[in-house]
Design a protein around this motif. Structure first.
Motif, PDB file in Angstrom:
ATOM      1  N   UNK A   1      -0.474  -3.475  -2.039  1.00  0.00           N
ATOM      2  CA  UNK A   1       1.022  -3.501  -2.049  1.00  0.00           C
ATOM      3  C   UNK A   1       1.692  -3.403  -0.706  1.00  0.00           C
ATOM      4  N   UNK A   2       1.082  -2.551   0.164  1.00  0.00           N
ATOM      5  CA  UNK A   2       1.700  -2.382   1.423  1.00  0.00           C
ATOM      6  C   UNK A   2       1.546  -3.792   2.325  1.00  0.00           C
ATOM      7  N   UNK A   3       0.251  -4.227   2.141  1.00  0.00           N
ATOM      8  CA  UNK A   3       0.006  -5.665   2.780  1.00  0.00           C
ATOM      9  C   UNK A   3       1.062  -6.870   2.357  1.00  0.00           C
ATOM     10  N   UNK A   4       1.128  -6.738   1.061  1.00  0.00           N
ATOM     11  CA  UNK A   4       2.049  -7.773   0.405  1.00  0.00           C
ATOM     12  C   UNK A   4       3.401  -7.624   0.832  1.00  0.00           C
ATOM     13  N   UNK A   5       3.891  -6.494   1.149  1.00  0.00           N
ATOM     14  CA  UNK A   5       5.206  -6.153   1.255  1.00  0.00           C
ATOM     15  C   UNK A   5       5.324  -6.807   2.717  1.00  0.00           C
ATOM     16  N   UNK A   6       4.573  -6.510   3.775  1.00  0.00           N
ATOM     17  CA  UNK A   6       4.635  -7.053   4.854  1.00  0.00           C
ATOM     18  C   UNK A   6       4.755  -8.652   4.957  1.00  0.00           C
ATOM     19  N   UNK A   7       3.814  -9.192   4.087  1.00  0.00           N
ATOM     20  CA  UNK A   7       3.806 -10.829   3.892  1.00  0.00           C
ATOM     21  C   UNK A   7       4.858 -11.176   3.651  1.00  0.00           C
TER      22      UNK A   7
ATOM     23  N   UNK B   1       2.741 -14.411   7.351  1.00  0.00           N
ATOM     24  CA  UNK B   1       2.731 -13.651   5.979  1.00  0.00           C
ATOM     25  C   UNK B   1       1.854 -14.464   5.023  1.00  0.00           C
ATOM     26  N   UNK B   2       1.497 -15.751   5.376  1.00  0.00           N
ATOM     27  CA  UNK B   2       0.400 -16.112   4.234  1.00  0.00           C
ATOM     28  C   UNK B   2      -0.881 -15.540   4.737  1.00  0.00           C
ATOM     29  N   UNK B   3      -1.218 -15.476   6.288  1.00  0.00           N
ATOM     30  CA  UNK B   3      -2.319 -14.678   6.461  1.00  0.00           C
ATOM     31  C   UNK B   3      -2.565 -13.152   5.926  1.00  0.00           C
ATOM     32  N   UNK B   4      -1.380 -12.507   5.780  1.00  0.00           N
ATOM     33  CA  UNK B   4      -1.119 -11.302   5.321  1.00  0.00           C
ATOM     34  C   UNK B   4      -1.660 -11.218   3.845  1.00  0.00           C
ATOM     35  N   UNK B   5      -1.338 -12.652   2.978  1.00  0.00           N
ATOM     36  CA  UNK B   5      -1.719 -12.455   1.354  1.00  0.00           C
ATOM     37  C   UNK B   5      -3.273 -12.782   1.553  1.00  0.00           C
ATOM     38  N   UNK B   6      -3.741 -13.375   2.454  1.00  0.00           N
ATOM     39  CA  UNK B   6      -5.173 -13.552   2.277  1.00  0.00           C
ATOM     40  C   UNK B   6      -6.017 -12.218   2.824  1.00  0.00           C
ATOM     41  N   UNK B   7      -5.356 -11.415   3.730  1.00  0.00           N
ATOM     42  CA  UNK B   7      -5.939 -10.157   4.018  1.00  0.00           C
ATOM     43  C   UNK B   7      -5.565  -9.127   2.688  1.00  0.00           C
ATOM     44  N   UNK B   8      -4.870  -9.638   1.870  1.00  0.00           N
ATOM     45  CA  UNK B   8      -4.544  -8.608   0.838  1.00  0.00           C
ATOM     46  C   UNK B   8      -5.829  -8.635  -0.412  1.00  0.00           C
ATOM     47  N   UNK B   9      -6.427  -9.938  -0.048  1.00  0.00           N
ATOM     48  CA  UNK B   9      -7.691  -9.918  -0.859  1.00  0.00           C
ATOM     49  C   UNK B   9      -8.796  -9.170  -0.655  1.00  0.00           C
ATOM     50  N   UNK B  10      -8.703  -8.462   0.261  1.00  0.00           N
ATOM     51  CA  UNK B  10      -9.791  -7.439   0.865  1.00  0.00           C
ATOM     52  C   UNK B  10     -10.858  -8.310   1.239  1.00  0.00           C
ATOM     53  N   UNK B  11     -10.789  -9.294   2.399  1.00  0.00           N
ATOM     54  CA  UNK B  11     -12.022  -9.959   2.707  1.00  0.00           C
ATOM     55  C   UNK B  11     -12.888  -9.425   3.276  1.00  0.00           C
ATOM     56  N   UNK B  12     -14.163 -10.088   3.523  1.00  0.00           N
ATOM     57  CA  UNK B  12     -15.569  -9.477   4.143  1.00  0.00           C
ATOM     58  C   UNK B  12     -15.044  -9.470   5.558  1.00  0.00           C
ATOM     59  N   UNK B  13     -15.908  -8.689   6.414  1.00  0.00           N
ATOM     60  CA  UNK B  13     -16.042  -8.497   7.808  1.00  0.00           C
ATOM     61  C   UNK B  13     -15.565 -10.054   8.549  1.00  0.00           C
ATOM     62  N   UNK B  14     -16.506 -10.793   8.491  1.00  0.00           N
ATOM     63  CA  UNK B  14     -16.406 -12.124   9.185  1.00  0.00           C
ATOM     64  C   UNK B  14     -15.046 -12.805   9.070  1.00  0.00           C
ATOM     65  N   UNK B  15     -14.545 -12.686   7.622  1.00  0.00           N
ATOM     66  CA  UNK B  15     -13.147 -13.278   7.516  1.00  0.00           C
ATOM     67  C   UNK B  15     -12.161 -12.489   8.143  1.00  0.00           C
ATOM     68  N   UNK B  16     -12.202 -11.264   8.201  1.00  0.00           N
ATOM     69  CA  UNK B  16     -11.294 -10.188   8.465  1.00  0.00           C
ATOM     70  C   UNK B  16     -11.134 -10.754  10.009  1.00  0.00           C
TER      71      UNK B  16
END
Length: 425
Positions: A172-178, A86-101
């Motif tokens: 919003x979708x990503x944060x719901x999953x998180x 869930x916490x990783x999803x919260x990071x993903x919701x920030x729309x990180x660059x490719x290397x971080x993704x």
């Protein structure tokens, strides 16, 4: 007794839904590829690289995950893994660059495959006796499907409430999953038991190496692995059923998409429990025997599909055959891990066995899609799909062979060796 039974089924639901939906952010492309490209700024090639990063890492982690499920507390591992996902999803919701993704995908593989996959299966298996393995695993697969389908439908509805160009829609979708992952992680802490704990003599041994070698030496490990391998090959082939109906029978893309939803979502939710009911109420009461029966039906179905592909006669017949094939496949998917418990695999190596069987059994993910894709590109459609049905026939024969070998092992097991539920589960 009634309260204990309710708690057991509630625990199974939490374990199953957690194990099912935990992969959804890693596989976000399946539903949201276009929004990922639009809002996260990735090209389709980069999204493919993101997906392959998770897949490659996952293959490496199935077996170690089995060892973890044998050595550590299921409650602590599942709770920590779900909250971390869930916490990783919260990071993903920030729309990180490719290397971080890419790093997030590696981390997703660690939390879902290494920490959750084998642990969730073993934790569910320990909720029942040897004779209940078919029912437990069948309901586990069904509850996974219900969780995946329900959350997917809800997030699609939320996504649709936003303006098409609003980047917050995907966020919003990503944060719901998180948030759902974190809530389930908390539920796991209160409902899931620690599971089987080896005694002191076993705990001081060279746990991972000795147990892995012990598992690899057991013929039942290979029989169960090849049963999963065969069923999973058919599962992969089924993903092309919408293409088949569209290219061979001219079914519209919309109608074919609805067929895909029925097979991949609805059947997943209902067929696993139905397969478990067959093991509970039929005269066989054996997951292995039921899988063998379904494999025989599947062999007949793929033979008929091969013939009607040569001379297409009826769209309704083709749809009926594919739906029957889907039923046998998803019912078998709900039962194939029950074979490991049915053959009385010692509890202290049950998780390691699940991990090793997963590595071998899920190898069709590596070769089925490129092979069938090559046939689709290089051959006329009818020949490409006939080849695909031949592959399905070979997979069905493989399941028939290895279920027969496993049944031979099961017959040699004394009824007195049946396992009882773990205390406190």
């Amino acid at each position: 007794m009634q309260t204990q039974n309710i708690t057991r089924w509630l625990t199974l639901a939490v374990i199953s839904i957690s194990g099912g939906i935990s992969f959804d952010l890693a596989y976000l492309r399946y539903i949201y590829q276009i929004p990922m490209a639009k809002f996260m700024g990735f090209s389709n090639t980069e999204i493919g690289i993101i997906m392959s990063t998770f897949g490659i890492t996952a293959i490496l982690l199935y077996a170690p995950g089995g060892i973890i499920s044998d050595k550590f507390s299921h409650r602590k591992v599942m709770s920590g893994a779900m909250i971390a996902t869930g916490l990783l999803g919260a990071v993903m919701a920030t729309y990180p660059p490719l290397w971080a993704m890419l790093l997030i995908q590696v981390a997703f593989a660690i939390t879902t495959i290494l920490l959750l996959w084998a642990v969730s299966i073993k934790a569910a298996s320990l909720l029942g006796t040897r004779d209940e393995q078919g029912k437990i695993m069948g309901w586990m697969e069904g509850l996974r499907g219900v969780g995946v389908m329900g959350l997917a439908l809800f997030t699609v509805w939320v996504f649709a409430q936003f303006h098409p160009d609003d980047p917050n829609s995907l966020k919003a979708v990503i944060l719901i999953y998180s948030g759902t992952y974190i809530a389930l992680g908390i539920a796991c802490w209160f409902l899931v038991s620690d599971g089987f704990v080896p005694d002191e003599q076993e705990e001081t041994s060279a746990f991972s190496l000795q147990h892995a070698l012990q598992v690899l030496k057991m013929p039942t490990t290979w029989y169960c692995s090849m049963i999963i391998f065969g069923v999973y090959t058919i599962y992969a082939i089924l993903s092309y059923s919408t293409n088949y109906l569209s290219e061979i029978y001219g079914m519209s893309l919309v109608a074919a998409s609805y067929m895909g939803i029925i097979i991949n979502k609805v059947f997943r939710a209902i067929c696993g429990p139905l397969g478990g009911m067959v093991t509970s109420y039929s005269r066989w009461r054996s997951p292995t025997r039921v899988i063998q029966f379904f494999a025989a039906i599947c062999l007949v179905v793929v033979a008929l599909l091969y013939m009607v592909t040569r001379t297409p006669v009826s769209l309704a017949l083709a749809i009926g055959l594919i739906l029957l094939m889907g039923f046998t496949c998803y019912a078998s998917r709900g039962l194939y891990f029950a074979c490991i418990g049915e053959v009385n695999t010692p509890k202290q190596i049950l998780g390691t066995t699940i991990g090793i069987c997963s590595v071998i059994g899920f190898l069709p993910d590596v070769f089925v899609y490129p092979i069938v894709g090559y046939w689709q590109d290089a051959l006329p459609p009818a020949l490409a799909y006939r080849n695909m049905w031949v592959m399905g026939g070979i997979a069905s024969l493989m399941v028939l062979l290895f279920t027969a070998l496993l049944m031979g092992q099961i017959k040699r097991i004394s009824p007195a060796a049946s396992t009882a539920p773990v205390k406190g589960v």
